[in-house]
Motif scaffolding. Structure first.
Motif, PDB file in Angstrom:
ATOM      1  N   ASN A  26       0.812  -1.212   0.000  1.00  0.00           N
ATOM      2  CA  ASN A  26       0.000   0.000   0.000  1.00  0.00           C
ATOM      3  C   ASN A  26       0.849   1.268   0.000  1.00  0.00           C
ATOM      4  OD1 ASN A  26      -2.403  -1.350  -0.206  1.00  0.00           O
ATOM      5  ND2 ASN A  26      -2.724  -1.490   2.009  1.00  0.00           N
ATOM      6  N   ALA A  28       3.611   1.563  -1.605  1.00  0.00           N
ATOM      7  CA  ALA A  28       3.986   1.717  -3.012  1.00  0.00           C
ATOM      8  C   ALA A  28       2.797   2.197  -3.849  1.00  0.00           C
ATOM      9  CB  ALA A  28       4.524   0.395  -3.556  1.00  0.00           C
ATOM     10  N   VAL A  29       1.609   1.712  -3.509  1.00  0.00           N
ATOM     11  CA  VAL A  29       0.407   2.138  -4.243  1.00  0.00           C
ATOM     12  C   VAL A  29       0.187   3.644  -4.091  1.00  0.00           C
ATOM     13  CG1 VAL A  29      -2.125   2.030  -4.217  1.00  0.00           C
ATOM     14  CG2 VAL A  29      -0.765  -0.074  -4.254  1.00  0.00           C
ATOM     15  N   ARG A  32       2.794   5.584  -6.045  1.00  0.00           N
ATOM     16  CA  ARG A  32       2.544   5.578  -7.488  1.00  0.00           C
ATOM     17  C   ARG A  32       1.313   6.412  -7.846  1.00  0.00           C
ATOM     18  NH1 ARG A  32       1.304   0.601  -8.788  1.00  0.00           N
ATOM     19  NH2 ARG A  32       1.535   0.950 -11.012  1.00  0.00           N
ATOM     20  N   HIS A  33       0.356   6.409  -6.964  1.00  0.00           N
ATOM     21  CA  HIS A  33      -0.799   7.267  -7.204  1.00  0.00           C
ATOM     22  C   HIS A  33      -0.357   8.730  -7.261  1.00  0.00           C
ATOM     23  CE1 HIS A  33      -4.991   8.411  -7.295  1.00  0.00           C
ATOM     24  NE2 HIS A  33      -4.730   9.315  -6.376  1.00  0.00           N
TER      25      HIS A  33
END
Lengths: 415, 415
Positions: A26, A28-29, A32-33
């Motif tokens: 999460n 990393a998510v 990246r978002h």
């Protein structure tokens, strides 16, 4: 990029997840978002990712602690309460890529947002076939780059070296014909020359890195199936299929320059007949377009640049012979691209290297040949385009490779 | 197999995870562990997957409720307490694959462990180019298969139809030259003919499905980079790269039969010259090995089988002409395989279809040609092998495709 090492990866299916994994995933998510959508608020992130707001807050705090994200003030450009907006920070970090080729060395550093921090190029004669000398030159360039970045207060998160040749999964260059190398352990030698630096160091095929750069930084941002063709002393293909770099079992995929086009064709540098490179490589282009130049003599890579400039100048002046030569070259290139397109069906083939400048005169005949030779209608959807990156694509790709590792969850630890 | 639909998939990186995702992921992980390692205990699963024992117990209970797993009694073949052993159950389920080709229809059903429940083949003349008739025949075979499985108390979890041609992501057959089809929406027509059955129905290229079967059921179990070549009226390639099926942007990857080997070569059925199929397709093999047979006439697919049997008989009897013809055919095939190997570097190329029976006489010259044309030493590690599956590989692959979906987490709901 690495394959999973678990015993369960047979079909690359779901891996065991626990709560620590969930958190790393999460983090990393969210990162990246923000890379794609910043500036945005914690609430925006929650709404788009489906993560709950408390989780997002906790993740953002962690990313701020790692200095990967920072707050940039409030916005009122919305209904409801003003929100604190977040952007990527990454000011303390840099990702580095180096490229070695037969006539130059390049260094590129990117910040976490993919912005260029530096871009250096120096002439280099790698054709002597002395890997030791080349490693020393690479190490000197790496040290100078890292030193400059450190001086600017940035920590290097990783360095990737682009080599025009077959590179195995351990960073051993099996073969780099343009450099005269065979079985050179570039990664090990460079690690030794740099005295085991603290950052991860990888060695990778130049086309593989260039296609990563094209996908992240170029006009093909977001395309999941694309190919980058290096147009240099040799022609390699970097292939991204379904959003992943296609390396092959030993890492030797993308050997495009020696596609056999005609068993009765001209002799290639590799000793075989009718390879694509013997028709559309830089040497062949120069011989065809400038027949007075070295038609009988081998050109050294350092001579390519001025000749290619001359060809471009003549093409712009509508020189009939040069235009014909480029149309013919484009048709051969299109023949090779059709083979690639029928086998892997990319959405897009990006012409890089020396091809970039000549692309306006190469693409029409290449596209015609591709259409004529495609099994599927409409060339199977494959289009041929020009690289939007300059000739530092492979080095930029080396830095991109470092960013990809971070985006995949290998976050820097707070210091 | 599908691409992620989240806005965050640009680089196919980590996706947002929440606790429901964790559970679905872990259910699939335990199921796949059992597929590979059963019989084993809950403690074995915990030790190998890294999941804690309470989690494993809860997951196993869920899988038992779904009748995907069952207990098979105690073992004492270890130190410590005897443990209850688990195996895949799946007795109430079946996965179905159908194949349509120019001369036959095939149905294969597998249970959850990949064991064959039925394997049917019937002659069929698909060359009339009447898709409606073919859809009706497929629907009849599907109904008969599902009815048989239902009668045996099994619920069909999905059905996949293999078609020798270009199939897009929606199950529309863009082109199937051997069947005389162009733009046939097989999935939609078959759903209508079956009256919207309750199970998922997919349509996929035959080579793509055969390579899935080869990876899961064949000797290449566990290989992450392999290619399957269908040797039928046409020659297609199914490509698995880094454990994933390579489809390409529009699903048209693997068009192997029309690789151009020689611009001065024989005319191919597609109208171009020197395609691989014109050298190594079934028709070409028969013409070369049995020159008295139909060298001037087009063969219908229903005639292939007896001729191929005759060639095999003569090869076994060391007939010099037939041995030469097969050596030459193998060399052409190796030429094409070398192109594939240089571009995507598979660990293994599996010869299927009609090639399977002739493989002992094709492989030696194919391997020599591959080695001679490979850019990397040692053919880049690529070896050519024979399919261990029979000619029902594509239909078995259709059923495998259904199992892959379940292994990826699309578990059947308890009824």
């Amino acid at each position: 990029m690495g394959r999973g090492s678990s015993v369960l990866t047979r079909e690359n299916g779901p891996q065991p997840a626990d709560f620590a994994d969930v958190r790393a995933t999460n983090l990393a998510v969210v990162l990246r978002h923000l890379r794609t959508h910043a500036p945005c608020s914690r609430a925006d992130i929650a709404a788009t990712t489906g993560l709950n707001k408390a989780t997002v807050s906790s993740l953002v705090t962690d990313l701020i602690d790692r200095r990967l994200v920072r707050e940039v003030g409030m916005t009122e450009n919305r209904i409801g309460r003003p929100a604190v907006m977040l952007v990527l920070d990454g000011s303390p970090y840099a990702a580095v890529g180096l490229e070695i080729n037969s006539d130059y060395l390049t260094a590129v550093a990117l910040d976490l947002a993919g912005e260029r921090l530096l871009s250096w190029r120096r002439a280099f004669s790698g054709t002597a076939g002395q890997p030791g000398q080349a490693i020393a030159a690479l190490a000197a360039l790496a040290r100078r780059t890292v030193s400059k970045l450190s001086h600017d207060g940035r920590r290097v998160l990783g360095l990737t070296v682009a080599v025009p040749g077959l590179v195995d999964a351990d960073g051993v260059v099996e073969l780099a014909a343009g450099l005269g190398w065979q079985r050179v352990d570039v990664r090990k030698s460079l690690l030794a020359a740099l005295g085991e630096p603290g950052y991860p160091l990888l060695v990778e095929n130049d086309a593989n890195l260039a296609v990563l750069a094209e996908q992240r930084l170029g006009a093909q941002n977001g395309t999941g199936d694309l190919v980058y063709l290096t147009g240099g002393a040799s022609i390699g293909a970097g292939i991204i299929s379904d959003f992943r770099l296609l390396r092959g079992a030993r890492g030797f995929a993308g050997e495009f320059g020696h596609l056999p086009l005609d068993p009765a064709g001209p002799v290639c540098g590799c000793g075989r007949r009718g390879c694509l490179e013997a028709y559309a490589g830089v040497g062949a282009v120069i011989r065809r377009a400038l027949p007075d130049v070295g038609i009988e003599t081998a050109l050294s890579p350092s001579e390519f640049g001025p000749h290619m400039d001359e060809i471009q100048r003549l093409a712009k002046a509508d020189d009939a012979h040069v235009l014909d030569a480029l149309t013919e070259t484009g048709a051969h290139l299109g023949h090779g691209i059709a083979i690639l397109a029928n086998l892997i069906n990319p959405a897009c083939v990006v012409l890089g290297g020396y091809f970039t400048d000549l692309a306006p005169w190469l693409i029409p005949s290449a596209a015609r040949e591709l259409a004529a030779r495609s099994a599927a209608a409409d060339s199977g959807g494959t289009v041929i385009v020009t690289s939007a990156l300059d000739s530092s694509a492979a080095a930029a790709g080396g830095a991109t490779r470092v960013l990809d590792a971070i985006d995949s969850g290998a976050l820097p630890t707070p210091r």
